[in-house]
Motif scaffolding. Sequence first.
Motif, PDB file in Angstrom:
ATOM      1  N   PRO A  11      -8.411  -5.137   6.373  1.00 50.48           N
ATOM      2  CA  PRO A  11      -8.651  -6.571   6.540  1.00 50.48           C
ATOM      3  C   PRO A  11      -7.796  -7.353   5.548  1.00 50.48           C
ATOM      4  O   PRO A  11      -7.636  -6.968   4.391  1.00 50.48           O
ATOM      5  CB  PRO A  11     -10.127  -6.730   6.248  1.00 50.48           C
ATOM      6  CG  PRO A  11     -10.535  -5.499   5.549  1.00 50.48           C
ATOM      7  CD  PRO A  11      -9.559  -4.423   5.901  1.00 50.48           C
ATOM      8  N   GLU A  12      -7.267  -8.413   6.031  1.00 51.85           N
ATOM      9  CA  GLU A  12      -6.371  -9.214   5.209  1.00 51.85           C
ATOM     10  C   GLU A  12      -7.087 -10.509   4.833  1.00 51.85           C
ATOM     11  O   GLU A  12      -7.640 -11.205   5.678  1.00 51.85           O
ATOM     12  CB  GLU A  12      -5.116  -9.530   6.010  1.00 51.85           C
ATOM     13  CG  GLU A  12      -4.001 -10.060   5.163  1.00 51.85           C
ATOM     14  CD  GLU A  12      -2.725 -10.204   5.995  1.00 51.85           C
ATOM     15  OE1 GLU A  12      -2.177 -11.311   5.975  1.00 51.85           O
ATOM     16  OE2 GLU A  12      -2.331  -9.235   6.642  1.00 51.85           O
ATOM     17  N   ILE A  13      -7.106 -10.801   3.573  1.00 50.46           N
ATOM     18  CA  ILE A  13      -7.750 -12.018   3.099  1.00 50.46           C
ATOM     19  C   ILE A  13      -6.677 -13.082   2.942  1.00 50.46           C
ATOM     20  O   ILE A  13      -5.699 -12.894   2.212  1.00 50.46           O
ATOM     21  CB  ILE A  13      -8.479 -11.782   1.765  1.00 50.46           C
ATOM     22  CG1 ILE A  13      -9.570 -10.746   1.949  1.00 50.46           C
ATOM     23  CG2 ILE A  13      -9.039 -13.081   1.225  1.00 50.46           C
ATOM     24  CD1 ILE A  13     -10.262 -10.374   0.669  1.00 50.46           C
ATOM     25  N   ASN A  14      -6.898 -14.189   3.600  1.00 51.73           N
ATOM     26  CA  ASN A  14      -5.960 -15.289   3.504  1.00 51.73           C
ATOM     27  C   ASN A  14      -6.335 -16.115   2.267  1.00 51.73           C
ATOM     28  O   ASN A  14      -7.388 -16.745   2.217  1.00 51.73           O
ATOM     29  CB  ASN A  14      -6.028 -16.132   4.768  1.00 51.73           C
ATOM     30  CG  ASN A  14      -4.898 -17.129   4.839  1.00 51.73           C
ATOM     31  OD1 ASN A  14      -4.090 -17.214   3.926  1.00 51.73           O
ATOM     32  ND2 ASN A  14      -4.850 -17.875   5.931  1.00 51.73           N
ATOM     33  N   LEU A  15      -5.481 -16.127   1.276  1.00 51.26           N
ATOM     34  CA  LEU A  15      -5.764 -16.790   0.009  1.00 51.26           C
ATOM     35  C   LEU A  15      -5.342 -18.266  -0.012  1.00 51.26           C
ATOM     36  O   LEU A  15      -5.689 -18.984  -0.936  1.00 51.26           O
ATOM     37  CB  LEU A  15      -5.076 -16.054  -1.138  1.00 51.26           C
ATOM     38  CG  LEU A  15      -5.594 -14.651  -1.424  1.00 51.26           C
ATOM     39  CD1 LEU A  15      -4.782 -14.027  -2.543  1.00 51.26           C
ATOM     40  CD2 LEU A  15      -7.050 -14.695  -1.813  1.00 51.26           C
ATOM     41  N   ILE A  16      -4.625 -18.708   0.954  1.00 49.51           N
ATOM     42  CA  ILE A  16      -4.122 -20.088   0.958  1.00 49.51           C
ATOM     43  C   ILE A  16      -5.271 -21.109   0.937  1.00 49.51           C
ATOM     44  O   ILE A  16      -5.265 -22.012   0.091  1.00 49.51           O
ATOM     45  CB  ILE A  16      -3.200 -20.325   2.179  1.00 49.51           C
ATOM     46  CG1 ILE A  16      -2.034 -19.339   2.193  1.00 49.51           C
ATOM     47  CG2 ILE A  16      -2.724 -21.773   2.203  1.00 49.51           C
ATOM     48  CD1 ILE A  16      -0.985 -19.555   1.156  1.00 49.51           C
ATOM     49  N   PRO A  17      -6.288 -21.032   1.792  1.00 51.53           N
ATOM     50  CA  PRO A  17      -7.383 -22.012   1.710  1.00 51.53           C
ATOM     51  C   PRO A  17      -8.150 -21.917   0.392  1.00 51.53           C
ATOM     52  O   PRO A  17      -8.597 -22.939  -0.159  1.00 51.53           O
ATOM     53  CB  PRO A  17      -8.289 -21.653   2.885  1.00 51.53           C
ATOM     54  CG  PRO A  17      -7.462 -20.847   3.804  1.00 51.53           C
ATOM     55  CD  PRO A  17      -6.440 -20.167   2.962  1.00 51.53           C
ATOM     56  N   PHE A  18      -8.296 -20.719  -0.121  1.00 49.92           N
ATOM     57  CA  PHE A  18      -8.989 -20.527  -1.395  1.00 49.92           C
ATOM     58  C   PHE A  18      -8.237 -21.231  -2.528  1.00 49.92           C
ATOM     59  O   PHE A  18      -8.832 -21.919  -3.357  1.00 49.92           O
ATOM     60  CB  PHE A  18      -9.120 -19.026  -1.663  1.00 49.92           C
ATOM     61  CG  PHE A  18      -9.821 -18.690  -2.936  1.00 49.92           C
ATOM     62  CD1 PHE A  18     -11.167 -18.980  -3.093  1.00 49.92           C
ATOM     63  CD2 PHE A  18      -9.145 -18.083  -3.976  1.00 49.92           C
ATOM     64  CE1 PHE A  18     -11.823 -18.673  -4.267  1.00 49.92           C
ATOM     65  CE2 PHE A  18      -9.784 -17.778  -5.153  1.00 49.92           C
ATOM     66  CZ  PHE A  18     -11.127 -18.073  -5.301  1.00 49.92           C
ATOM     67  N   ILE A  19      -6.918 -21.086  -2.536  1.00 50.93           N
ATOM     68  CA  ILE A  19      -6.094 -21.737  -3.569  1.00 50.93           C
ATOM     69  C   ILE A  19      -6.164 -23.258  -3.403  1.00 50.93           C
ATOM     70  O   ILE A  19      -6.226 -23.996  -4.389  1.00 50.93           O
ATOM     71  CB  ILE A  19      -4.650 -21.220  -3.491  1.00 50.93           C
ATOM     72  CG1 ILE A  19      -4.610 -19.757  -3.921  1.00 50.93           C
ATOM     73  CG2 ILE A  19      -3.721 -22.058  -4.370  1.00 50.93           C
ATOM     74  CD1 ILE A  19      -3.282 -19.081  -3.699  1.00 50.93           C
ATOM     75  N   ASP A  20      -6.170 -23.754  -2.180  1.00 56.02           N
ATOM     76  CA  ASP A  20      -6.274 -25.199  -1.951  1.00 56.02           C
ATOM     77  C   ASP A  20      -7.583 -25.756  -2.506  1.00 56.02           C
ATOM     78  O   ASP A  20      -7.600 -26.800  -3.161  1.00 56.02           O
ATOM     79  CB  ASP A  20      -6.188 -25.501  -0.449  1.00 56.02           C
ATOM     80  CG  ASP A  20      -4.785 -25.309   0.102  1.00 56.02           C
ATOM     81  OD1 ASP A  20      -3.831 -25.246  -0.705  1.00 56.02           O
ATOM     82  OD2 ASP A  20      -4.656 -25.219   1.335  1.00 56.02           O
ATOM     83  N   VAL A  21      -8.674 -25.063  -2.261  1.00 53.11           N
ATOM     84  CA  VAL A  21      -9.970 -25.515  -2.764  1.00 53.11           C
ATOM     85  C   VAL A  21      -9.979 -25.492  -4.288  1.00 53.11           C
ATOM     86  O   VAL A  21     -10.467 -26.426  -4.941  1.00 53.11           O
ATOM     87  CB  VAL A  21     -11.105 -24.650  -2.181  1.00 53.11           C
ATOM     88  CG1 VAL A  21     -12.419 -24.940  -2.890  1.00 53.11           C
ATOM     89  CG2 VAL A  21     -11.233 -24.877  -0.688  1.00 53.11           C
TER      90      VAL A  21
END
Length: 138
Positions: A11-21
């Motif tokens: 499974p791949e975790i998309n970190l882009i939304p996490f970094i935005d928050v």
Amino acid sequence: MKFRHRPAEEPEINLIPFIDVLLVILIFLMLSTTYSKFTELQVSLPTADADNLKDRPREIVVAVSADGRYVVNSQAVEGRAVELLSGALSQAAAGNSEITVVVSADAAAAHQSVINVMDAARRAGLSRLTFAAQSNPR
């Protein structure tokens, strides 16, 4: 039939939304801590250039000690109740409501002690009130 075993996809975790928050939270915290120093209450107590004490026959001097004891015209007041202080002020005024009450409070006296003097003067019918101050050392 030969089935191929497909390798399980990680499974791949998309970190882009996490970094935005996290960036939005960081910006919010930076702005709120910057303005917090402007909302603090800055109190700078004034100093006074006091004249030399003059002997005035139409005044009552109320001294307030650091521990809350009262002295009215060099006579100690027994107790710290407002009613006792009001009685002492009425006795010192001898019915003259035009007398000025001079509050000479110790610098370490509690604020409530000074308020009690003001309340006692009001109860005694003395409306003229002033505060004693020391002159600034130069």
